[in-house]
Design a protein around this motif. Structure first.
Motif: not given
Length: 396
Positions: A83-91, A188-197
């Protein structure tokens, strides 16, 4: 000697153009093998970010731990940095290099064009989907939220809340985004992880045991039990035990649990560096373990604006001043049980036309893991840290 099967971080520390890659070789009984004899995967554009992103993650963790001693910590470095890189690269050009250095990125080593290509490559490679593994990432920018924009602030908050709820499948609960009066846009940046062992725990073997939150307090926690082969080590220098557990899905996601010895947590936190991961990777060995492990379900909400680099990040309308980061809110949750783990995170960055306002600052194998520990979940192909946390109280 076992061949490392994580990624080869050492070459990337020595030269940016070398690969941080997972070696496609399953562990076997320890044998004398030279890791250099095992060819790594081809270098990817996103590998140029791996060391910087891990260093950024550890530095941010230390700041959060300093401000909240004795509390659970959880965040998604991949979400925050993307998320920050998206903004900083446009600074604006005058502040771009300084802002990116706040993410650990040195433009004299990795040119800006390659940084941008690397983040784009990362966002393309992170998503995974299979019968027992789901990883989704993404981000969206909400515009026209400021005064005179013609949109009710409450309606803007509702749109953001509905977006976060949908993208994280409700895992973050009721996301409340209090928009400032001057807020003109939100990323807004999101991450979702569902990982079985890869090797699940025995559902019928879980039983309550004491977990030592600190020297004076214990809590009753459901402790899972498993007898299986995992990569494992005891680091006498840092006085900690490291357990690696792979998730299902062709080795794309793995989690490291780091258990410091009594009184050694501070020493361990100070030593969290990419080089430390290299050392552990060279020492980890596959062993038959018969161990107990705590189930946990935690959530953590952090305000990050005071911990991150400041500066105008652009994004204003033609003829109007650039926008500034005014508020950075990050929320993450993780639940770990017998069959696997689920985790979600969202980063919200509010942008205002005015400069950054002042804010109040917020200040030998042990087979029963029953003290506070660290958790690190990695996407192995890209060398990205998806989640980093400290479990002080598994009950949340």
């Amino acid at each position: 000697m076992e061949s490392p099967r994580w990624w080869l971080l050492f070459p990337a520390l020595m030269a940016v153009d070398h690969c941080l890659a997972l070696v496609d070789q399953k562990d076997s009984d320890p044998i004398d093998t030279n890791p250099r004899d095992v060819p790594p995967r081809p270098a990817l554009p996103c590998h140029k970010l791996s060391v910087s992103n891990i260093d950024f993650a550890f530095n941010l963790y230390r700041q959060l731990a300093w401000n909240a001693p004795g509390e659970n910590i959880l965040f998604s470095p991949a979400s925050v940095s993307s998320a920050l890189a998206t903004l900083f690269l446009g600074a604006p050009a005058a502040s771009r290099a300084q802002l990116l250095e706040g993410l650990g990125l040195n433009l004299s080593v990795v040119p800006e064009a390659e940084v941008q290509e690397a983040f784009q490559d990362l966002l393309l490679r992170l998503p995974l989907q299979g019968p027992r593994l789901l990883l989704t990432v993404g981000q969206r920018r909400f515009h026209s939220l400021g005064p005179g924009a013609g949109q009710d602030p409450g309606e803007g908050q509702k749109c953001i809340r509905e977006y976060v709820e949908k993208q994280t499948q409700g895992k973050l609960g009721a996301w409340v985004e209090d928009l400032g009066n001057e807020t003109a846009a939100v990323l807004v940046n999101h991450v979702l992880l569902r990982a079985g062992w890869e090797t699940p725990f025995d559902l019928e073997a879980t039983s309550p045991k004491e977990f030592f939150v600190d020297e004076l307090r214990t809590v009753q926690v459901p402790m899972m039990r498993q007898k299986a082969r995992h990569r494992f080590l005891h680091d006498p220098e840092l006085q900690c035990t490291v357990l690696q557990m792979d998730h299902a899905g062709a080795g794309n996601v793995t989690t490291f649990f780091v258990f410091p010895s009594r009184g050694a947590l501070g020493q361990l936190e100070d030593a969290l560096l990419p080089e430390t991961l290299i050392k552990w990777d060279s020492l980890l060995r596959t062993r038959e373990l018969n161990f107990h492990f705590p189930k946990f379900s935690i959530s953590s909400t952090s305000r990050l604006e005071l911990l991150l680099p400041r500066g105008a990040v652009g994004g204003g309308l033609p003829g109007q001043p650039g926008l500034n980061v005014s508020r950075v809110t990050h929320k993450a949750v993780m639940t770990l049980g017998e069959e696997g783990s689920e985790a979600a995170a969202a980063t919200s960055i509010q942008l205002t036309p005015s400069p950054h306002p002042d804010f109040d600052s917020t200040p030998p194998p042990d087979t029963e893991f029953r003290r506070p520990f660290l958790v690190m979940t990695f996407h192995t192909e890209t060398g990205s840290m998806l989640f980093l946390g400290k479990i002080v109280n598994p009950l949340g």
